[in-house]
Design a protein around this motif. Structure first.
Motif, PDB file in Angstrom:
ATOM      1  N   GLU A  76      68.531  52.276  10.753  1.00 56.05           N
ATOM      2  CA  GLU A  76      67.585  51.327  11.456  1.00 56.05           C
ATOM      3  C   GLU A  76      68.020  50.716  12.699  1.00 56.05           C
ATOM      4  N   GLU A 134      66.819  57.314  12.402  1.00 54.92           N
ATOM      5  CA  GLU A 134      66.509  56.195  12.702  1.00 54.92           C
ATOM      6  C   GLU A 134      65.208  55.593  12.377  1.00 54.92           C
ATOM      7  N   GLN A 135      64.958  54.337  11.901  1.00 60.92           N
ATOM      8  CA  GLN A 135      63.684  53.892  11.597  1.00 60.92           C
ATOM      9  C   GLN A 135      63.399  52.677  12.718  1.00 60.92           C
ATOM     10  N   GLU A 137      61.826  49.325  14.231  1.00 60.13           N
ATOM     11  CA  GLU A 137      61.245  47.982  13.383  1.00 60.13           C
ATOM     12  C   GLU A 137      59.953  47.636  13.560  1.00 60.13           C
ATOM     13  N   ASP A 194      73.139  48.908   8.461  1.00 63.32           N
ATOM     14  CA  ASP A 194      71.647  49.160   8.592  1.00 63.32           C
ATOM     15  C   ASP A 194      71.537  50.242   7.457  1.00 63.32           C
ATOM     16  N   PRO A 195      70.226  50.202   6.899  1.00 57.80           N
ATOM     17  CA  PRO A 195      69.119  49.381   7.111  1.00 57.80           C
ATOM     18  C   PRO A 195      69.058  48.290   6.144  1.00 57.80           C
ATOM     19  N   TYR A 198      67.461  44.726   7.472  1.00 60.11           N
ATOM     20  CA  TYR A 198      66.049  44.935   7.820  1.00 60.11           C
ATOM     21  C   TYR A 198      65.049  45.255   6.356  1.00 60.11           C
ATOM     22  N   TYR A 199      65.417  46.004   5.575  1.00 66.74           N
ATOM     23  CA  TYR A 199      64.763  46.298   4.348  1.00 66.74           C
ATOM     24  C   TYR A 199      64.370  45.042   3.530  1.00 66.74           C
TER      25      TYR A 199
END
Length: 236
Positions: A76, A134-135, A137, A194-195, A198-199
Motif C-alpha cells: 500500500e 501496490e494499492q 489509498e 503495509d498494508p 491502511y486495512y
C-alpha cells in the motif's frame, strides 16, 4: 483461457457472477468479516487486468529462474493524495530505487512490469521471490470495498498463473500470500508494515471493524477456489 470449477469451502460461499470485461469473476462471502460480507452482498465484481508493460524496467530473473516467483506481496502506497497514474509515473522515474509489478485501486488493475521477472519492492531476499503490487489509498466505503475485491482477485489470479497454492505467510513465513509487513518481520530487507495499518484504519472507518490480512487471505482463497481466467486487456 483456463477456467477452474466452482468449489465450496468451510465458511466461504462462492457465487459466480458472470463476465467482467474479458474475464469471469466471483463474489465471495466470509462471515467473519463485515467488509467481505459487503463485497458479497453488493455483488462487487473485480476489474479486468490492463497490461501496460513499460520496457524500461530491468529484467532480472527470480532466484528459481525466469517466470518462477514463489508468492505474492501486497503493498500500500501510504500516500493519501496520490492517484494510480501519479504513482505509476513516479515509479517509472525512480525505478532504480524501487518498483513493483502492478497497481490496484477501486476500479483498475494495471500491470506495468513483466511478472516473469523480479521487482524491487521489499529488498533482499524478498525481491528475488515474489510478484509485488501496490494499492492506492482510497477514501470511501464503496471504493475501499472495490479495491479490496480487486486486490484479492488479482492475488488469486497470480497464484493460478504461476501454479501456486494459497498459503498465508503470516503464520510461518513460508507461504505464498504475503503483506509487506510479513516480509519485513520474517525475511528482513525492509522495515515497512503495509498494508496492515491502511486495512485496519479504513476497515474501522467504513465498516466499524478493523480489516486484517487474515480476512484478506480468506477472500483470496474464495476467489482462488472459485476459479479465475488468464485473460486481460491491453492498454492503448
Amino acid at each position: 483461457m483456463k477456467k477452474l470449477p466452482l468449489l465450496m469451502t468451510g465458511l466461504l460461499t462462492l457465487v459466480t457472477v458472470g463476465l467482467v470485461g474479458t474475464h469471469s469473476a466471483t463474489t465471495a462471502h466470509a462471515s467473519s468479516s463485515k467488509l467481505n460480507d459487503y463485497i458479497s452482498s453488493q455483488d462487487i465484481k473485480p476489474a479486468s487486468i490492463t497490461k501496460s508493460i513499460w520496457s524500461g524496467f530491468p529484467k532480472n530473473k527470480y532466484r528459481n529462474g525466469y517466470g518462477k516467483p514463489e508468492g505474492v506481496v501486497v503493498h500500500e502506497t501510504a500516500n493519501p493524495s496520490s492517484t494510480i497514474y501519479n504513482e505509476i509515473a513516479y515509479m517509472k522515474k525512480n525505478y532504480n530505487n524501487a518498483f513493483v509489478h502492478s497497481f490496484v485501486d477501486a476500479s483498475r488493475i494495471i500491470n506495468i512490469a513483466n511478472t516473469n521477472y523480479l521487482a524491487l519492492g521489499v529488498g533482499y531476499p524478498g525481491n528475488a521471490r515474489f510478484v509485488q503490487f501496490e494499492q492506492i489509498e482510497v477514501h470511501s466505503k464503496s471504493a475501499f470495498a472495490h479495491e479490496i475485491a480487486n486486490a484479492a482477485w488479482y492475488t488469486a489470479y497470480l497464484l493460478h498463473e504461476y501454479n501456486l497454492k494459497p498459503n498465508d505467510a503470516a503464520y510461518d513465513g513460508k507461504g505464498t500470500v504475503w503483506s509487506h509487513n510479513a516480509v519485513s518481520k520474517t525475511l528482513g530487507g525492509s522495515s515497512h508494515t503495509d498494508p496492515v495499518g491502511y486495512y485496519s484504519s479504513n476497515g474501522k472507518k467504513y465498516f466499524g471493524q478493523a480489516y486484517t490480512m487474515a480476512q484478506f487471505y480468506t477472500l483470496v482463497k474464495a476467489y482462488y477456489n472459485s476459479g479465475t481466467s488468464s485473460s486481460s486487456s491491453s492498454a492503448a
